[in-house]
Scaffold this motif. Structure first.
Motif, mmCIF file in Angstrom:
data_model
loop_
_atom_site.group_PDB
_atom_site.id
_atom_site.type_symbol
_atom_site.label_atom_id
_atom_site.label_comp_id
_atom_site.label_asym_id
_atom_site.label_seq_id
_atom_site.Cartn_x
_atom_site.Cartn_y
_atom_site.Cartn_z
ATOM 1 N N MET A 81 -58.368 71.217 42.990
ATOM 2 C CA MET A 81 -57.966 72.612 42.795
ATOM 3 C C MET A 81 -56.887 73.021 43.803
ATOM 4 O O MET A 81 -55.947 73.745 43.453
ATOM 5 C CB MET A 81 -59.180 73.522 42.907
ATOM 6 N N ASP A 82 -57.015 72.556 45.035
ATOM 7 C CA ASP A 82 -55.984 72.852 46.052
ATOM 8 C C ASP A 82 -54.637 72.269 45.640
ATOM 9 O O ASP A 82 -53.595 72.917 45.766
ATOM 10 C CB ASP A 82 -56.398 72.281 47.415
ATOM 11 N N MET A 83 -54.663 71.035 45.152
ATOM 12 C CA MET A 83 -53.429 70.392 44.700
ATOM 13 C C MET A 83 -52.836 71.159 43.513
ATOM 14 O O MET A 83 -51.626 71.407 43.451
ATOM 15 C CB MET A 83 -53.712 68.952 44.302
ATOM 16 N N THR A 84 -53.686 71.540 42.572
ATOM 17 C CA THR A 84 -53.228 72.284 41.402
ATOM 18 C C THR A 84 -52.629 73.623 41.814
ATOM 19 O O THR A 84 -51.613 74.068 41.253
ATOM 20 C CB THR A 84 -54.400 72.512 40.430
ATOM 21 N N MET A 85 -53.239 74.275 42.785
ATOM 22 C CA MET A 85 -52.744 75.559 43.262
ATOM 23 C C MET A 85 -51.331 75.432 43.827
ATOM 24 O O MET A 85 -50.449 76.255 43.536
ATOM 25 C CB MET A 85 -53.679 76.117 44.342
ATOM 26 N N GLU A 86 -51.097 74.400 44.623
ATOM 27 C CA GLU A 86 -49.758 74.193 45.176
ATOM 28 C C GLU A 86 -48.749 73.964 44.055
ATOM 29 O O GLU A 86 -47.618 74.447 44.099
ATOM 30 C CB GLU A 86 -49.764 72.998 46.129
ATOM 31 N N GLY A 87 -49.171 73.233 43.023
ATOM 32 C CA GLY A 87 -48.292 73.004 41.883
ATOM 33 C C GLY A 87 -47.981 74.288 41.136
ATOM 34 O O GLY A 87 -46.835 74.540 40.748
ATOM 35 N N LEU A 88 -48.977 75.125 40.931
ATOM 36 C CA LEU A 88 -48.776 76.395 40.228
ATOM 37 C C LEU A 88 -47.802 77.301 40.973
ATOM 38 O O LEU A 88 -46.924 77.926 40.370
ATOM 39 C CB LEU A 88 -50.119 77.102 40.054
ATOM 40 N N LEU A 89 -47.973 77.370 42.277
ATOM 41 C CA LEU A 89 -47.083 78.209 43.080
ATOM 42 C C LEU A 89 -45.654 77.677 43.033
ATOM 43 O O LEU A 89 -44.683 78.449 43.051
ATOM 44 C CB LEU A 89 -47.587 78.277 44.525
ATOM 45 N N ALA A 90 -45.524 76.347 42.967
ATOM 46 C CA ALA A 90 -44.196 75.746 42.857
ATOM 47 C C ALA A 90 -43.570 76.052 41.501
ATOM 48 O O ALA A 90 -42.378 76.322 41.389
ATOM 49 C CB ALA A 90 -44.283 74.245 43.081
ATOM 50 N N VAL A 91 -44.384 76.007 40.449
ATOM 51 C CA VAL A 91 -43.903 76.355 39.108
ATOM 52 C C VAL A 91 -43.401 77.794 39.103
ATOM 53 O O VAL A 91 -42.331 78.102 38.574
ATOM 54 C CB VAL A 91 -45.024 76.183 38.062
ATOM 55 N N GLN A 92 -44.180 78.689 39.693
ATOM 56 C CA GLN A 92 -43.798 80.107 39.731
ATOM 57 C C GLN A 92 -42.529 80.328 40.534
ATOM 58 O O GLN A 92 -41.696 81.173 40.180
ATOM 59 C CB GLN A 92 -44.941 80.926 40.336
ATOM 60 N N ALA A 93 -42.352 79.536 41.598
ATOM 61 C CA ALA A 93 -41.180 79.713 42.465
ATOM 62 C C ALA A 93 -39.929 79.046 41.907
ATOM 63 O O ALA A 93 -38.844 79.219 42.449
ATOM 64 C CB ALA A 93 -41.485 79.162 43.855
ATOM 65 N N GLY A 94 -40.074 78.256 40.832
ATOM 66 C CA GLY A 94 -38.926 77.576 40.260
ATOM 67 C C GLY A 94 -38.423 76.444 41.129
ATOM 68 O O GLY A 94 -37.219 76.178 41.194
ATOM 69 N N ALA A 95 -39.331 75.764 41.795
ATOM 70 C CA ALA A 95 -38.952 74.680 42.704
ATOM 71 C C ALA A 95 -38.446 73.469 41.928
ATOM 72 O O ALA A 95 -38.649 73.339 40.721
ATOM 73 C CB ALA A 95 -40.162 74.285 43.562
#
Length: 256
Positions: free
Chosen positions: A218-232
């Motif tokens: 879940m921690d890994m998924t959370m970092e991915g979601l935030l990256a998706v939102q930030a347009g990384a």
């Protein structure tokens, strides 16, 4: 399903049964109703006394999902999140809405939907972290219940042995039955030690391990979601997530 539980408990109980046979006895010699009822019933009762009825019932109701747990494929999640990042960067977050409905991972699906709905990044992080913390707290409480029961069982077994030995002392005038009665008295101790070390404590350890694996995912998924939102950048996101997953990227495996 992860077969560690089946193999592990099978080997443990099989070793006990084999030892009984090698001693020239029979498994039925330890299958005595009175000590089994005392140890199992007493342990369950003592465990219930340490928590609430709701938590106690919830722990046993959820037990199958931990015993039958199959570890997630981190590589699959990383590749999915990287593909979502790439598409969001090219087409925008709204383009992911149709993908969201097909996701099996509820944590990923809910987080992605929140990002698409325009949730502030900090608020999204706090919400996702709260979900992880809530799960970790709930599962730690479950594990503690079974750990406590693992501590109670041997002592309750000793209580059963003492009760039986008192009965033995009351019948010293019947020497022909003393051997059988003394042997039966120690069966309660056996069941206390056996249930603690082959049932309750392994279950507690299993819940803790599954909790650690799921919360890390879940921690890994959370970092991915935030990256998706930030347009990384998908490449940067992939590198970070592969590192968090503790798995080598496909390119590194192919080079090796």
């Amino acid at each position: 399903m992860d077969f560690a539980v089946v193999i592990g408990l099978g080997a443990a109980f099989g070793s006990v049964i084999l030892a009984i046979f090698l001693e020239g006895s029979s498994p039925m010699s330890v299958m005595l109703p009175a000590p089994m009822i005392l140890v199992i019933g007493g342990t369950l009762g003592a465990g219930l006394a340490t928590t609430t009825l709701t938590d106690f019932m919830a722990a046993f109701k959820a037990l199958p999902q931990y015993l039958l747990y199959r570890p997630r494929e981190a590589a699959t999640t990383v590749e999915l999140v990287v593909s979502l990042t790439d598409r969001a960067r090219r087409e925008g977050l709204l383009a992911l809405e149709e993908v969201t409905r097909d996701l099996d991972d509820t944590f990923l699906r809910d987080g992605l939907q929140a990002a698409i709905d325009g949730t502030d990044p900090e608020d999204l992080r706090h919400a996702l972290e709260a979900k992880v913390d809530a799960r970790r707290t709930r599962e730690r409480a479950m594990a503690k219940l079974f750990t406590d029961m693992g501590g109670f069982a041997p002592t309750i077994g000793i209580i059963g042995t003492v009760v039986s030995l008192v009965h033995v002392l009351e019948n010293l005038d019947q020497p022909s039955t003393l051997g059988h009665m003394i042997a039966a008295a120690f069966v309660a101790t056996l069941w206390g030690l056996l249930s603690a070390n082959l049932v309750w404590l392994p279950i507690a350890a299993r819940i803790k391990r599954v909790s650690d694996l799921e919360c890390a995912h879940m921690d890994m998924t959370m970092e991915g979601l935030l990256a998706v939102q930030a347009g990384a950048s998908p490449r940067v996101v992939g590198q970070r997530l592969w590192t968090l997953a503790g798995v080598e990227p496909p390119a590194s495996r192919e080079a090796a």
